[in-house]
Design an enzyme around this catalytic site. Structure first.
Site, PDB file in Angstrom:
ATOM      1  N   GLU A  74       0.808  -1.222   0.000  1.00 38.43           N
ATOM      2  CA  GLU A  74       0.000   0.000   0.000  1.00 38.43           C
ATOM      3  C   GLU A  74       0.843   1.274   0.000  1.00 38.43           C
ATOM      4  O   GLU A  74       0.488   2.264  -0.638  1.00 38.43           O
ATOM      5  CB  GLU A  74      -0.972   0.019   1.190  1.00 38.43           C
ATOM      6  N   HIS A 143     -11.678  -4.413   8.694  1.00 35.51           N
ATOM      7  CA  HIS A 143     -12.175  -4.216   7.329  1.00 35.51           C
ATOM      8  C   HIS A 143     -13.508  -3.482   7.310  1.00 35.51           C
ATOM      9  O   HIS A 143     -14.281  -3.631   6.373  1.00 35.51           O
ATOM     10  CB  HIS A 143     -12.343  -5.566   6.611  1.00 35.51           C
TER      11      HIS A 143
END
Lengths: 341, 326
Positions: A74, A143
């Protein structure tokens, strides 16, 4: 949602209904056809089509050079996007879950947001980081977060939170055209929601709120999936004789303060609702803005905020639901404001 | 004959220019050091005295269109990539004429027109940015390469690993130059890295890695020359580790308790500027007098940069909110 045979022959554009995910894909595809400098990079966005299927079919049209499937990195994905933006490209990052912004945060907070200012105005970072956020899918604590307040706090970033398919398309086009880094939140529960979306390309300027429902008794400022909950609450409250106005800021940065202030001046009562944790959430910013504005003198009740409880999002569906504001909570807050309890 | 001997056949003006650049870097940072000691500049700074050969040697092998990303210890990179020391000094003085209009300071000097995409205050923060710049070059077929300077400390950041891997799998035109000056702030590289050479990590990414004497301008240039050719021809990234030493402390407030004066002396005996200058004289390329002139003139130039900075106006408060957004 099926339109009748009679009206299908006229005004095709407004009659067409597509999902939020399709609207995002359409905006991306139109921009990429229009401008060779626009490209997408992210994890599993190739033949897999992205974790939520948003880029499905795009690698077939645009090829692997412009639909860049990346390793699970990321920081490097985000940093590479920033570096390419600084040198003339218009990258769109797909960050698989908005929770992973933590891993990209140095690049966003210390690089993307600040380069132009630190360098005395030389260089732009025209990038977009799209990312699915929010709870409601049973994905649990890592999440399911709504961390938009983190990025909204950083000068140099813009923050967008669309609630409908048509807004998503127009706002994403504006975000890609914007010469600044834009964080574009896509609530997971909205991906399958449908709405009328014009086929042609169009732009919704960043910093323009939308009045999703007009009313006179109480203003509800809601973001993302909470817009729909607020609208549902408004329908039910109408049966009780409470006339609710629902405002969707659509972008947190820049924030259309005037539309909110004008509404509060009209109704004298306001509830701010978001899915993010209430403590330190962006709702506090909106509430303070109202309190500091000319609308203060028009308030007939305290500004109320609804947000998630200060707890990691749990897995169990009942507990998960209990974490974030629901329609009943919004209705109760509206009643409390109207009846000044 | 060594591999680096080609350098002595270069035109005299080029060789003198490189010597001048190294002296300019040296005098610039010595002057900044002096001003900090006197409290004439605020904030902090990181000096690259002793590391001049890696900055100058690397940038000397680049073309004007090529780009670099720099680090918190970046004055040398800046000068070597063609920045104007007047505007650099003005930036350190926080003046309107500085590269960043006084808003960036020592750690954020960028000279975008010259291909310097900026110094960086975050260790390892610039590495992914360099990869992004290289991605632009590849996607638009612009033909430039990007050099990413970083230190031994940054080699332990996750951004290094992620970015080098990304550049490797996409065969991007980027050269990673690790200036191993033996210490992070105080952490000795021998305690912080298990392997002998940071360049050995290249094999973990499937790219070539080279170790070079960072205090030898000819050696740095030789390795760079080969790397530039490799990368510009589309073969992908290269990792170069230049072993060197920073003579000064990490930043302005460093008592240097983590190393000995003897060790410092050993490295000062390997002064990159003296090494290069002596070689030029020994080979009859320049005279002792010419060498003295270069030394004096570059020093005078920095004095003029100081004058420029001191005479430049402070930025107006009206500019405070400018350039947050484009």
């Amino acid at each position: 949602m099926q339109s009748s045979a009679v009206n299908s022959s006229n005004d095709k554009e407004t009659a067409r209904s597509i999902t939020f995910a399709e609207a995002v894909r359409e905006a991306l595809s139109q921009e990429m056809r229009e401008d060779q400098d626009v490209f997408i990079l992210g994890e599993d966005i190739g033949v897999y089509g992205g974790a939520f299927g948003v880029t499905r079919g795009m690698i077939e049209e645009f090829g692997p050079e412009r639909i860049r499937n990346t390793p699970i990195s990321e920081a490097a994905i985000t940093g590479a996007a920033i570096g390419s933006a600084l040198t003339g490209m218009k990258p769109v990052v797909e960050l698989q879950f908005s929770d992973f912004i933590t891993i990209a945060m140095d690049q966003l907070a210390n690089q993307a947001a600040k380069l132009r200012y630190m360098y005395g105005g030389k260089g732009n970072v025209p990038m977009v980081l799209r990312t699915p956020s929010g709870s409601g899918t049973g994905a649990a604590a890592q999440h399911s977060q709504s961390l938009e307040a983190w990025v909204a706090h950083i000068p140099g970033l813009k923050v967008v939170q669309p609630s409908t398919a048509s807004d998503a398309k127009g706002l994403l086009k504006a975000a890609i055209a914007d010469p600044n880094p834009v964080i574009f939140y896509e609530h997971k529960l909205l991906y399958k929601t449908e709405g009328h979306v014009p086929e042609e390309a169009y732009t919704i300027p960043l910093g323009q709120a939308d009045i999703k429902r007009e009313g006179t008794d109480v203003t509800i400022v809601a973001t993302a999936v909470m817009v729909h909950k607020a609208l549902e609450a408004a329908e039910k409250l109408a049966e009780e004789g409470i006339n609710v106005e629902v405002i969707d800021p659509r972008t947190l940065v820049p924030l259309d303060e005037q539309t909110i202030v004008d509404s509060v001046k009209k109704t004298g009562k306001v509830i701010v609702v978001h899915e993010a944790v209430k403590r330190g959430g962006y709702g506090g910013e909106i509430a303070s803005m109202i309190a500091e504005s000319e609308a203060f003198d028009y308030l007939d009740a305290p500004v109320r905020r609804l947000g998630a409880l200060p707890v990691p999002v749990p897995y169990n569906p009942t507990l998960e639901k209990a974490t974030v504001p629901q329609v009943d909570d919004i209705m109760q807050a509206a009643r409390d404001s109207v009846h000044r309890r | 004959m060594t591999q680096a001997d080609w350098i002595w056949k270069e035109p005299k003006e080029k060789l003198v220019d490189w010597l001048e650049q190294m002296w300019t870097v040296r005098w610039f940072d010595e002057k900044v050091d002096e001003f900090f000691a006197k409290g004439m500049i605020h904030g902090t700074t990181h000096l690259c005295v002793g590391q001049e050969a890696s900055a100058v040697g690397v940038c000397a092998m680049l073309e004007g269109k090529d780009k670099i990303t720099s680090t918190h210890r970046g004055h040398g990179h800046c000068i070597a990539k063609g920045a104007d020391p007047d505007r650099m000094m003005a930036e350190l003085f926080g003046r309107e004429t500085g590269y960043c209009k006084g808003k960036g300071g020592s750690m954020h000097i960028a000279d975008v027109e010259k291909g310097n995409l900026g110094a960086n205050g975050i260790v390892g923060g610039g590495i992914p940015l360099a990869v992004g710049a290289a991605l632009t070059s590849k996607m638009r077929q612009e033909g430039y390469i990007t050099v990413c300077f970083f230190g031994d400390g940054a080699a332990n950041e996750g951004s290094f690993h992620e970015a080098v891997n990304l550049a490797a799998i996409w065969d991007l035109p980027v050269i990673f130059v690790c200036e191993n000056n033996q210490y992070g702030m105080s952490g000795p590289v021998k305690d912080m890295v298990k392997i002998e050479n940071i360049a050995d990590r290249a094999s973990g990414y499937g790219i070539p890695g080279h170790v070079v004497d960072g205090n030898s301008l000819p050696e740095v240039m030789t390795v760079m020359k080969e790397a530039v050719e490799y990368t510009r021809n589309g073969h992908g990234p290269v990792l170069i580790e230049a072993k060197t030493y920073r003579w000064k402390g990490h930043s302005k407030s460093d008592a240097k308790k983590y190393r000995t004066r003897e060790e410092e002396k050993e490295w000062k005996d390997k002064d990159p500027i003296r090494f290069f200058q002596d070689a030029l004289i020994e080979r009859g390329i320049i005279t002792q007098e010419e060498a003295e002139t270069v030394k004096k003139e570059t020093k005078a130039q920095i004095e003029r940069s100081v004058e420029f900075a001191e005479q430049s106006p402070e930025p107006s408060e009206d500019t405070l909110l400018e350039d947050v957004y484009a």
